[in-house]
Design an enzyme around this catalytic site. Structure first.
Site, mmCIF file in Angstrom:
data_model
loop_
_atom_site.group_PDB
_atom_site.id
_atom_site.type_symbol
_atom_site.label_atom_id
_atom_site.label_comp_id
_atom_site.label_asym_id
_atom_site.label_seq_id
_atom_site.Cartn_x
_atom_site.Cartn_y
_atom_site.Cartn_z
ATOM 1 N N ARG A 84 0.829 -1.220 0.000
ATOM 2 C CA ARG A 84 0.000 0.000 0.000
ATOM 3 C C ARG A 84 0.855 1.259 0.000
ATOM 4 N NH1 ARG A 84 -3.237 -1.202 5.423
ATOM 5 N NH2 ARG A 84 -1.052 -1.224 6.019
ATOM 6 N N LYS A 123 18.644 -24.216 6.641
ATOM 7 C CA LYS A 123 19.987 -23.974 7.179
ATOM 8 C C LYS A 123 20.867 -25.154 6.799
ATOM 9 C CE LYS A 123 18.567 -21.304 11.249
ATOM 10 N NZ LYS A 123 19.249 -20.039 11.089
ATOM 11 N N GLU A 163 17.435 -18.055 22.261
ATOM 12 C CA GLU A 163 17.742 -16.730 21.707
ATOM 13 C C GLU A 163 18.118 -15.790 22.840
ATOM 14 O OE1 GLU A 163 14.884 -14.956 18.844
ATOM 15 O OE2 GLU A 163 13.658 -16.666 19.417
ATOM 16 N N ASP A 206 5.097 -19.819 18.016
ATOM 17 C CA ASP A 206 6.170 -19.189 17.243
ATOM 18 C C ASP A 206 7.294 -20.178 16.903
ATOM 19 O OD1 ASP A 206 7.415 -16.963 16.042
ATOM 20 O OD2 ASP A 206 8.721 -16.706 17.772
ATOM 21 N N HIS A 216 9.546 -24.925 13.736
ATOM 22 C CA HIS A 216 10.965 -25.296 13.757
ATOM 23 C C HIS A 216 11.272 -26.485 14.681
ATOM 24 C CE1 HIS A 216 11.041 -21.441 11.943
ATOM 25 N NE2 HIS A 216 11.151 -20.726 13.037
ATOM 26 N N LYS A 221 13.199 -16.945 24.662
ATOM 27 C CA LYS A 221 13.808 -15.639 24.359
ATOM 28 C C LYS A 221 14.556 -15.151 25.582
ATOM 29 C CE LYS A 221 10.763 -13.977 20.728
ATOM 30 N NZ LYS A 221 11.824 -13.961 19.711
HETATM 31 P P1 NDP Z 1 5.183 -6.481 8.472
HETATM 32 O O1 NDP Z 1 4.401 -6.250 9.696
HETATM 33 O O2 NDP Z 1 6.456 -5.710 8.269
HETATM 34 O O3 NDP Z 1 4.184 -6.287 7.257
HETATM 35 C C1 NDP Z 1 4.560 -6.358 5.904
HETATM 36 C C2 NDP Z 1 3.804 -5.328 5.103
HETATM 37 O O4 NDP Z 1 2.440 -5.657 5.099
HETATM 38 C C3 NDP Z 1 3.895 -3.935 5.686
HETATM 39 O O5 NDP Z 1 5.033 -3.251 5.227
HETATM 40 C C4 NDP Z 1 2.626 -3.294 5.200
HETATM 41 O O6 NDP Z 1 2.843 -2.795 3.906
HETATM 42 C C5 NDP Z 1 1.673 -4.458 5.084
HETATM 43 N N1 NDP Z 1 0.780 -4.458 6.245
HETATM 44 C C6 NDP Z 1 1.125 -4.512 7.547
HETATM 45 N N2 NDP Z 1 0.031 -4.510 8.326
HETATM 46 C C7 NDP Z 1 -1.040 -4.440 7.502
HETATM 47 C C8 NDP Z 1 -2.421 -4.420 7.715
HETATM 48 N N3 NDP Z 1 -2.954 -4.459 8.928
HETATM 49 N N4 NDP Z 1 -3.220 -4.365 6.644
HETATM 50 C C9 NDP Z 1 -2.704 -4.322 5.420
HETATM 51 N N5 NDP Z 1 -1.369 -4.340 5.176
HETATM 52 C C10 NDP Z 1 -0.550 -4.401 6.191
HETATM 53 O O7 NDP Z 1 5.477 -8.039 8.386
HETATM 54 P P2 NDP Z 1 6.847 -8.802 8.208
HETATM 55 O O8 NDP Z 1 7.516 -8.282 6.991
HETATM 56 O O9 NDP Z 1 7.591 -8.799 9.476
HETATM 57 O O10 NDP Z 1 6.348 -10.287 7.986
HETATM 58 C C11 NDP Z 1 5.608 -10.673 6.858
HETATM 59 C C12 NDP Z 1 5.103 -12.091 7.081
HETATM 60 O O11 NDP Z 1 6.212 -12.950 7.243
HETATM 61 C C13 NDP Z 1 4.278 -12.227 8.345
HETATM 62 O O12 NDP Z 1 3.259 -13.141 8.101
HETATM 63 C C14 NDP Z 1 5.236 -12.809 9.359
HETATM 64 O O13 NDP Z 1 4.562 -13.623 10.287
HETATM 65 C C15 NDP Z 1 6.147 -13.642 8.482
HETATM 66 N N6 NDP Z 1 7.494 -13.776 9.010
HETATM 67 C C16 NDP Z 1 8.261 -12.662 9.216
HETATM 68 C C17 NDP Z 1 9.562 -12.802 9.676
HETATM 69 C C18 NDP Z 1 10.444 -11.595 9.870
HETATM 70 O O14 NDP Z 1 11.627 -11.790 10.181
HETATM 71 N N7 NDP Z 1 9.945 -10.387 9.712
HETATM 72 C C19 NDP Z 1 10.134 -14.146 9.957
HETATM 73 C C20 NDP Z 1 9.244 -15.235 9.676
HETATM 74 C C21 NDP Z 1 7.974 -15.040 9.234
HETATM 75 P P3 NDP Z 1 1.950 -1.609 3.298
HETATM 76 O O15 NDP Z 1 1.310 -0.861 4.417
HETATM 77 O O16 NDP Z 1 2.922 -0.791 2.511
HETATM 78 O O17 NDP Z 1 0.969 -2.315 2.444
#
Ligand code: NDP
Length: 525
Positions: free
Chosen positions: A79, A220, A254, A273, A278, A378
């Site tokens: 978005r 890994k 961790e 989690d 894992h 953690k």
């Molecule tokens: P984020 O919370 O950073 O969300 C990713 C993007 O989704 C945001 O930049 C935003 O983009 C959009 N977003 C966030 N919240 C909403 C909302 N309520 N409604 C609509 N769009 C939204 O997530 P992560 O990048 O941390 O993680 C992405 C997925 O990967 C998740 O399902 C997470 O569980 C999984 N994951 C993440 C890990 C990590 O290290 N971060 C590790 C393992 C799994 P915009 O507003 O620009 O659309």
């Protein structure tokens, strides 16, 4: 073998000399299985943490190593307001923040990166995306092959998958489209019912072989090595069962707290989690039977059999089956850190567990009576992921006249991270006139004498999606079996009339609640 001091301990150590593979091939040859199909990777949630911190660095590294197909395109969707240029600039900043990004490589890679402002809940956005992809595909012959990566919060998985289907993008081989794959990040639901529902939605458009449920732990190197270690050697497998193994410990500790993900963690806790994914995967690698062929379906069949053999947890829980904890303020690496309840975004009376020690049993011939202790938490004393195979004591101590006290059982430690080494501890004679026993450790550092490229977990996972190899990804039957096992436990914890009684507190920087530290103490040294 050469004698040296054991790392982090006082035991004498011996190292094993690893030989570089003599295949008559360059080591790079171990990276790729053959030419890869050209394709486009669409990342939903491209503005987020996962995309910037894990996916982009992995893609850049694969590109630098010449591991990506040609052509290969990336389309970021979110978005947030970006143009393709400003998105590239934002990604470059993130890459620099992560460190080690090479500007020249980036300049070469960046034109492959595009951005499309996106509304996840509007079908029109998906139609627009399809048109955008078709336009790119006309310019760059990707044969219409597409990967859709759900890097968005889990609450959006179903909506995005469904609208992709409704926009006709889940179909393969029609209207100029090539193959279509969808990558789903954990968590795969928050219980069995929601996992089933998520799958029902995914399956409306995508077939199982199109769905890649990623668990980056499985990619890994040291985790992949477990099956090679077990099944490409004859000397360990005959000992690999209840007659010789007394217990198995699997630790994923961790030092980090919840960082910026408090709202996610409050809803999740350590059991969802870490254990649903894992920890159970590591257990499966240790416990599974050898498949007839090292091939995706057969390996995953054997893992599913392990999950099917998990002995259901008794309710009410017998004492000692599970120890749940939550960290309080403490010290990590000389730095004061707050308790979980003081972290921003965490409720001051939160009962979310940040630590669990769960003892699992398998109801099968091989593992009857052998406890598998799974520990994850953690803010623990050390960052450490390892598997400890504790063998039984010798049946009869014929050295009792010269050696006072018990002879220590053999121990095999498979270090996953950050120690990437396999160690085997055994008794020897201490040199000298007297017969004294001495415990020594033989060590194989995983990367010893290897000079080829190294793939990080996300790099390997992305490469496998491009190759269409599902071996390291979760199959739906395994997801369901894992939830079936953990659901009653999570429900019992969350609906317990006195949840505070279940939760033990531990100071950050310790090894968890004292009750757990007693069980796991022997495996951490
Ligand atoms: P984020 O919370 O950073 O969300 C990713 C993007 O989704 C945001 O930049 C935003 O983009 C959009 N977003 C966030 N919240 C909403 C909302 N309520 N409604 C609509 N769009 C939204 O997530 P992560 O990048 O941390 O993680 C992405 C997925 O990967 C998740 O399902 C997470 O569980 C999984 N994951 C993440 C890990 C990590 O290290 N971060 C590790 C393992 C799994 P915009 O507003 O620009 O659309």
């Amino acid at each position: 073998m050469s004698a040296s001091e054991a790392p982090g301990g006082s035991l004498p150590a011996a190292t094993v000399q690893a030989q570089a593979p003599d295949l008559g091939l360059p080591e790079e040859a171990c990276l790729f299985t053959g030419p890869l199909d050209p394709c486009t990777l669409v990342i939903f949630g491209a503005s987020g943490d996962l995309a910037g911190r894990k996916l982009l660095p992995a893609l850049l590294s694969l590109f630098r190593q010449g591991a990506l197909p040609t052509p290969f395109l990336v389309v970021g969707c979110a978005r947030s307001e970006f143009t393709s240029d400003s998105f590239r600039a934002a990604m470059w900043e993130k890459l620099q923040a992560a460190g080690g990004a090479d500007r020249a490589v980036w300049e070469d890679f960046a034109p492959r990166l595009h951005y499309l402002g996106f509304d996840y809940s509007s079908l029109a956005s998906y139609v627009l995306l399809n048109n955008f992809l078709q336009e790119l595909e006309r310019e760059h012959p990707t044969q219409g092959n597409r990967i859709f990566y759900l890097a968005v919060p889990p609450s959006l998985y179903q909506e995005v998958a469904l609208l992709l289907h409704q926009a006709g993008m889940a179909e393969q081989g029609v209207r100029g489209q090539g193959w279509a794959r969808i990558v789903v990040e954990k968590p795969f639901g928050r219980d069995l019912a929601s996992a089933l529902e998520l799958n029902r939605t995914l399956r409306q458009g995508f077939r199982e072989e199109q769905i890649f449920r990623i668990d980056h732990y499985m990619a890994k190197e040291t985790v992949q090595n477990v099956l090679i270690f077990r099944f490409a050697n004859t000397i360990f497998e005959p000992l690999w069962h209840r007659h010789y193994i007394e217990q198995v410990g699997i630790i994923a500790a961790e030092t980090l707290g919840v960082e910026q993900r408090a709202s996610f963690y409050e809803e999740t806790g350590v059991l969802r989690d870490m254990f649903q994914n894992h920890m159970l995967q590591l257990l499966a690698l240790i416990a599974m039977e050898p498949p007839s062929l090292f091939e995706s379906q057969r390996v995953r069949d054997e893992k599913a059999k392990v999950f099917r053999s998990l002995k259901p947890l008794e309710m009410p829980l017998p004492p000692g089956t599970v120890i749940l904890g939550q960290y309080t303020a403490g010290e990590i690496n000389g730095r004061r850190v707050p308790g979980y309840r003081e972290e921003p975004g965490v409720s001051p009376d939160s009962l979310t567990p940040t630590f669990a020690l769960l003892t699992a049993h398998l109801d099968n011939w091989r593992w009857q009576g052998v406890p598998f202790h799974l520990l994850s938490g953690k803010r623990l004393a050390q960052k450490l992921t390892r598997i400890v195979i504790q063998f039984r004591e010798v049946p009869h101590s014929l050295f009792r006249n010269v050696h006072l006290g018990p002879i220590q059982p053999n121990r095999l430690v498979i270090g996953i991270h950050p120690e990437e080494a396999i160690t085997l501890t055994f008794e020897t004679k201490n040199p000298g006139a007297l017969v004294c026993l001495r415990r020594v450790t033989m060590e194989f550092p995983y990367y010893q004498n290897y000079r080829g490229p190294i793939l990080e977990a996300y790099e390997k996972s992305l490469l496998d999606v491009i190759q269409g190899d599902q071996m390291l990804f979760w199959r739906q039957d395994a997801v369901e079996l894992a939830w079936q096992y953990l659901d009653p436990l999570i429900r019992a914890c969350e609906t317990c009339p006195d949840p505070a009684r279940l939760l033990k507190f531990y100071p950050a920087g310790s090894w968890g609640p004292p009750e757990a530290a007693e069980v796991t103490g022997p495996w951490r040294g």
